[in-house]
Motif scaffolding. Structure first.
Motif, short mmCIF file in Angstrom:
data_model
loop_
_atom_site.label_atom_id
_atom_site.label_comp_id
_atom_site.label_asym_id
_atom_site.label_seq_id
_atom_site.Cartn_x
_atom_site.Cartn_y
_atom_site.Cartn_z
N MET A 152 -28.86 -33.96 3.40
CA MET A 152 -29.38 -33.48 2.33
C MET A 152 -30.94 -33.42 2.06
O MET A 152 -31.23 -32.61 1.34
CB MET A 152 -28.56 -33.65 1.27
CG MET A 152 -26.98 -33.46 1.33
SD MET A 152 -26.33 -32.01 1.90
CE MET A 152 -26.88 -30.75 0.72
N GLU A 153 -31.49 -34.10 2.73
CA GLU A 153 -32.92 -34.23 2.74
C GLU A 153 -33.36 -34.66 1.46
O GLU A 153 -34.29 -34.17 0.72
CB GLU A 153 -33.42 -32.98 3.34
CG GLU A 153 -33.32 -32.54 4.73
CD GLU A 153 -33.79 -31.28 4.94
OE1 GLU A 153 -33.93 -30.35 3.91
OE2 GLU A 153 -34.27 -31.13 6.32
N ARG A 154 -32.80 -35.52 0.87
CA ARG A 154 -32.89 -36.10 -0.56
C ARG A 154 -33.28 -37.68 -0.53
O ARG A 154 -32.93 -38.34 0.19
CB ARG A 154 -32.02 -35.54 -1.61
CG ARG A 154 -32.01 -34.22 -1.70
CD ARG A 154 -32.95 -33.23 -2.44
NE ARG A 154 -33.03 -32.23 -2.67
CZ ARG A 154 -33.31 -31.00 -1.62
NH1 ARG A 154 -33.54 -31.33 -0.43
NH2 ARG A 154 -32.88 -29.76 -2.20
N HIS A 155 -33.68 -38.25 -1.69
CA HIS A 155 -34.01 -39.58 -1.94
C HIS A 155 -32.90 -39.77 -3.05
O HIS A 155 -32.46 -39.00 -3.87
CB HIS A 155 -35.40 -40.06 -2.39
CG HIS A 155 -36.34 -39.69 -1.38
ND1 HIS A 155 -36.51 -40.51 -0.21
CD2 HIS A 155 -37.04 -38.72 -1.35
CE1 HIS A 155 -37.62 -39.94 0.45
NE2 HIS A 155 -37.91 -38.84 -0.07
N HIS A 156 -32.53 -41.13 -2.98
CA HIS A 156 -31.43 -41.39 -3.81
C HIS A 156 -31.86 -41.33 -5.25
O HIS A 156 -31.24 -40.79 -6.03
CB HIS A 156 -31.24 -43.02 -3.76
CG HIS A 156 -30.05 -43.77 -4.09
ND1 HIS A 156 -30.16 -44.50 -5.52
CD2 HIS A 156 -28.63 -43.99 -3.87
CE1 HIS A 156 -28.77 -44.69 -5.85
NE2 HIS A 156 -28.09 -44.29 -4.87
N ASP A 193 -38.89 -30.15 2.01
CA ASP A 193 -40.30 -30.17 2.38
C ASP A 193 -40.93 -28.57 2.21
O ASP A 193 -42.26 -28.51 2.13
CB ASP A 193 -40.48 -30.42 3.83
CG ASP A 193 -39.86 -29.44 4.84
OD1 ASP A 193 -38.91 -28.69 4.35
OD2 ASP A 193 -40.33 -29.32 5.72
N GLU A 194 -40.27 -27.52 1.71
CA GLU A 194 -40.51 -26.24 1.37
C GLU A 194 -39.77 -25.63 0.11
O GLU A 194 -38.92 -25.06 0.38
CB GLU A 194 -40.52 -25.27 2.51
CG GLU A 194 -41.27 -25.57 3.79
CD GLU A 194 -41.38 -24.72 4.82
OE1 GLU A 194 -41.57 -23.48 4.55
OE2 GLU A 194 -40.71 -25.39 6.02
N PRO A 195 -40.18 -26.11 -1.11
CA PRO A 195 -39.31 -25.67 -2.39
C PRO A 195 -39.31 -23.99 -2.23
O PRO A 195 -40.28 -23.45 -1.86
CB PRO A 195 -40.00 -26.23 -3.35
CG PRO A 195 -40.69 -27.52 -2.85
CD PRO A 195 -41.16 -27.17 -1.40
N GLY A 196 -38.15 -23.57 -2.58
CA GLY A 196 -37.90 -22.20 -2.63
C GLY A 196 -37.66 -21.55 -1.27
O GLY A 196 -37.41 -20.37 -1.38
N ILE A 197 -37.55 -22.32 -0.32
CA ILE A 197 -37.20 -21.68 0.90
C ILE A 197 -35.82 -22.56 1.20
O ILE A 197 -35.51 -23.69 1.42
CB ILE A 197 -38.11 -22.15 2.21
CG1 ILE A 197 -39.66 -21.75 1.76
CG2 ILE A 197 -37.70 -21.75 3.53
CD1 ILE A 197 -39.87 -20.31 1.61
N PHE A 198 -34.90 -21.20 1.54
CA PHE A 198 -33.46 -21.84 1.79
C PHE A 198 -32.97 -21.46 3.21
O PHE A 198 -33.50 -20.41 3.66
CB PHE A 198 -32.35 -21.17 0.79
CG PHE A 198 -32.55 -21.40 -0.59
CD1 PHE A 198 -31.58 -22.47 -1.11
CD2 PHE A 198 -33.56 -21.20 -1.37
CE1 PHE A 198 -31.60 -22.84 -2.42
CE2 PHE A 198 -33.81 -21.73 -2.77
CZ PHE A 198 -32.79 -22.33 -3.32
#
Length: 144
Positions: free
Chosen positions: A38-42, A95-100
């Motif tokens: 999910m490309e996220r941190h804890h 790495d690109e907020p708003g890009i889905f």
């Protein structure tokens, strides 16, 4: 029987796995495979509602979040496992907020039942099915 560190088991589970609260679908914990997928941190996910972290309202039908919510609610209501196959649930790039990105998932959710038989948590396991969808599209385009 040896003492088992269940937190270590959770972290070592080979599939992307997150533990959700049954009341509001807040993330209680997530293993490294889930965080990587999910490309996220804890720290970004724990304590947050899964639908806040991953709003998923960018696919044309908008059905992804609805189908997932219905599945999680079913687990809570029935106390039984539920599967959702080929769920389109677009993913916002970290790495690109708003890009889905268009993404497809196979999802299985299972209750962790308390002594009273009611869910105290939901085990939520995901599999990225996007490569299979893309391969099928390519095969269809080549055959067509």
């Amino acid at each position: 029987m040896p003492d088992i560190d269940y937190q270590a088991v959770f972290r070592a589970t080979p599939g992307p796995l997150v533990l959700l609260s049954p009341e509001d679908f807040r993330v209680l914990d997530a293993n490294d495979r889930y965080l990587g997928a999910m490309e996220r941190h804890h720290r970004e996910v724990v304590g947050q509602c899964i639908f806040t972290i991953f709003p998923g309202h960018h696919e044309p039908s908008g059905e992804g979040p609805q189908r997932l919510r219905e599945s999680l609610e079913s687990v809570c209501e029935t106390g039984e496992m539920d599967w959702v196959h080929m769920l389109r649930y677009d993913h916002e790039r970290a790495d690109e907020p708003g890009i889905f990105e268009e993404r497809y998932w196979n999802v299985v959710s299972a209750p962790v039942l308390g002594a009273d038989g009611k869910p105290v948590a939901i085990i939520h396991l995901i599999e990225d099915a996007t490569p299979q969808v893309r391969a099928a599209r390519t095969d269809h385009a080549v055959a067509g």
